[in-house]
Design an enzyme around this catalytic site. Structure first.
Site, PDB file in Angstrom:
ATOM      1  N   CYS A 116      32.653 -39.509  11.063  1.00 42.31           N
ATOM      2  CA  CYS A 116      31.494 -40.105  11.530  1.00 42.31           C
ATOM      3  C   CYS A 116      31.335 -40.840  12.612  1.00 42.31           C
ATOM      4  O   CYS A 116      30.237 -40.928  13.597  1.00 42.31           O
ATOM      5  CB  CYS A 116      31.440 -40.788  10.412  1.00 42.31           C
ATOM      6  SG  CYS A 116      31.412 -40.526   9.027  1.00 42.31           S
ATOM      7  N   HIS A 138      21.687 -43.136   8.501  1.00 47.34           N
ATOM      8  CA  HIS A 138      22.952 -41.972   9.438  1.00 47.34           C
ATOM      9  C   HIS A 138      23.325 -40.561   8.628  1.00 47.34           C
ATOM     10  O   HIS A 138      24.506 -39.995   7.761  1.00 47.34           O
ATOM     11  CB  HIS A 138      24.121 -42.921   8.104  1.00 47.34           C
ATOM     12  CG  HIS A 138      26.102 -43.379   8.540  1.00 47.34           C
ATOM     13  ND1 HIS A 138      26.281 -42.408  10.120  1.00 47.34           N
ATOM     14  CD2 HIS A 138      26.589 -42.712   8.117  1.00 47.34           C
ATOM     15  CE1 HIS A 138      27.130 -42.557   9.499  1.00 47.34           C
ATOM     16  NE2 HIS A 138      27.391 -43.006   8.642  1.00 47.34           N
TER      17      HIS A 138
END
Lengths: 380, 380
Positions: free
Chosen positions: A77, A324
């Site tokens: 991430c 996201h």
């Protein structure tokens, strides 16, 4: 950056087009003047059966970038942040004058379970993912432990999500622009005990880009350049006895970046941090030094992390509300800092914003290995 | 490096273990002294449902590497070479003294069609891969065109594969160690006209690693260091009218690397090049300047590319015979150069090897965009 969202029909070309358009309007450097490009991308689309690699090669040549080094950077991430870190280094070392950093991810179009499974491939898939330890489960455990050790309440966790939804309501690039009450959040369905649906960041599609250049000449190509004071990536192992209520790589990367920038936590006016889950942001307050260890809950509850507080955390809405799209997230954080430090954020503008911090986390193994990137930018 | 092969039971941990073992025997620097790590990995395993990201984080902490920047570099089949390029730059810029470059890939355990489909995700999957333009098909078209333009014969193409199998027979790290006749090769089944099975590199599992450090102090930590003269990555677009019988990024990267190293094609004693298919190596002879354009066929047929010829190409056996675990390939090429320049290759040793070249190609779009990395190393 494009507005983050859920665009099942869009591929990498469509997602990145808006970025290149904005970039062209914001700089006098033609994209053909870019000398290297780093593309942050986790690779979810490839794992779901789509474009599996070389996203930068795919879209950049259509934007007019040619005959230069282009590569993809992946770091879970933190892929976008790591691409930014590499881009800054390439300019700082003098390898290139102008470097493009693109972050991109496409996650839509597949069942939730498949996407979660693909994301678990960015942690330890073999030993943990196959046992069901996907990210919501891992952060659920962290939340319970933080509550046990420090008395952090469910309301405090939900406050993070409420605050970020309030911020996102003022950001037209955010995926979710609807305000939510604490009750809305705590009554949404449980995803991984104790975390509820609205405490988990969504799957999103999106892209974001920044152009980097030497500060001495940036003003020639851009009316309102912003200064990068420092950026550090640390991949680290906590050690078996370390509590899971602290992500030490965040502290290590922050310490280096504060030192190199010559600032401390008290100097930060705004921060974009990795609120993949509500509890995560509480840990980050502590690990970044915005409050003492264990005091993240009261910090957000008393308004310390919003407008008028000590530091405005996630003025963009953060991962929880802005969305996201993994590889795009770290670059979009930098885009928000740039806009805030330029004073161009309208109703969500942080007053007198002079210094901003961006933070991303990637990977998570055995509760003790992760990467963190902390970057500090300043008004020019 | 480990012996490349087909290891359905092995994960990233098992594949990398042998690399770390060899590295520890070859250097006096403990792995805890490594200051940054770049991991080249295409990501096939993730696309097949396994570990999808952060391969470096996953294996390096077990090797004792900690609290440093670690990231994955992806650039299609040039992922390992691009990681090497980044590693060299990190040392050259002075960011770190000791940098580890790991290349790794796991491709076994899934049906051929699924692996090919995953690999097509490293080219333009959306517009080309979904139409069936996987790599064998693309290179079949290139082979037919090269034959049409230059009269390159099927025997000349098969010579590449015969030569590389002859070389691999002397390399105990090679996947295939069986010699083959021209007839064996040309009578194997057609995969993508005109290319036959034994002209196509295999799916392989494998890992390779190199340790980089400043030349001034390398001798303290290693008895037989080898010097990196230059390394360049170019991602480029050929332009619509360019023939597909030349990969211009190879020429561009080679030109830069020759210039920076202060050498020319005639100075290269051995070269590890990207022979993903027999025809590819013929193009590389031409694009790297080992022979004139169009003369790659006669060059290999008359022995120019093997022991006793102008330049020994793929003494390791190359991708065709040593194997092609995508992300590991570019790093394994450097491992072969290092061993050759040290004079430690036994029966496949290139006599008086002083200067070696490594070349990888990654991505391929619309017949006109690809990345190429060319690195030149010299005996110390």
């Amino acid at each position: 950056m494009c507005r983050f969202g859920y665009y099942p029909e869009a591929g990498f070309r469509e997602l990145s087009a808006e970025c290149f358009g904005e970039l062209k309007r914001d700089t006098r450097l033609p994209l053909s003047g870019v000398e290297a490009a780093y593309c942050g991308n986790f690779g979810i689309w490839g794992m779901l059966g789509g474009q599996g690699g070389t996203p930068g090669q795919l879209v950049l040549h259509e934007a007019g970038v040619d005959r230069i080094p282009v590569m993809r950077i992946e770091n879970g991430c933190a892929s976008g942040s790591t691409a930014f870190f590499q881009g800054v280094r390439a300019v700082a070392a003098g390898f290139h004058d102008f470097v493009l950093v693109l972050g991109i991810e496409k996650m839509s179009g597949a069942p939730t379970g498949e996407v979660l499974d693909a994301m678990a491939g960015g942690a330890d898939y073999e030993l943990e993912g196959t046992m069901g330890a996907t990210f919501p489960g891992i952060f659920g455990i962290v939340a319970n432990r933080h509550a046990f050790e420090y008395g952090t309440t469910r309301k405090q966790m939900a406050m993070v999500s409420k605050k970020n939804h309030d911020h996102a309501a003022l950001n037209d690039k955010a995926m979710f622009r609807k305000r939510m009450s604490i009750e809305d959040i705590l009554s949404s369905r449980v995803i991984a005990d104790p975390l509820c649906l609205f405490e988990c960041s969504p799957f999103s599609d999106g892209a974001a880009a920044v152009l980097l250049g030497p500060s001495e000449i940036a003003g020639r190509y851009c009316d309102r350049p912003v200064r990068v004071l420092s950026t550090n990536l640390v991949t680290g192992q906590y050690g078996e006895k370390q509590s899971i209520t602290s992500f030490l790589p965040t502290s290590w990367a922050a310490e280096k970046s504060y030192r190199e920038a010559g600032v401390g936590p008290d100097d930060i006016d705004l921060a974009e941090v990795h609120d993949c889950f509500s509890i995560a942001e509480i840990l980050h307050y502590e690990d970044l030094g915005f409050c003492l260890k264990g005091e993240g809950g009261p910090f957000v509850e008393t308004g310390g992390a919003s407008f008028g507080g000590k530091v405005v955390v996630n003025p963009s809405g953060g991962l929880l509300s802005k969305g996201h799209p993994l590889g795009a997230t770290g670059v979009a954080q930098v885009v928000e800092l740039v806009e805030q430090l330029r004073g161009g954020c309208g109703r969500r503008q942080v007053e007198n914003a002079r210094i901003g911090l961006a933070h991303c986390l990637g990977g998570f193994f055995h509760g003790d290995v992760a990467s963190a990137v902390v970057s500090i930018l300043a008004k020019n």
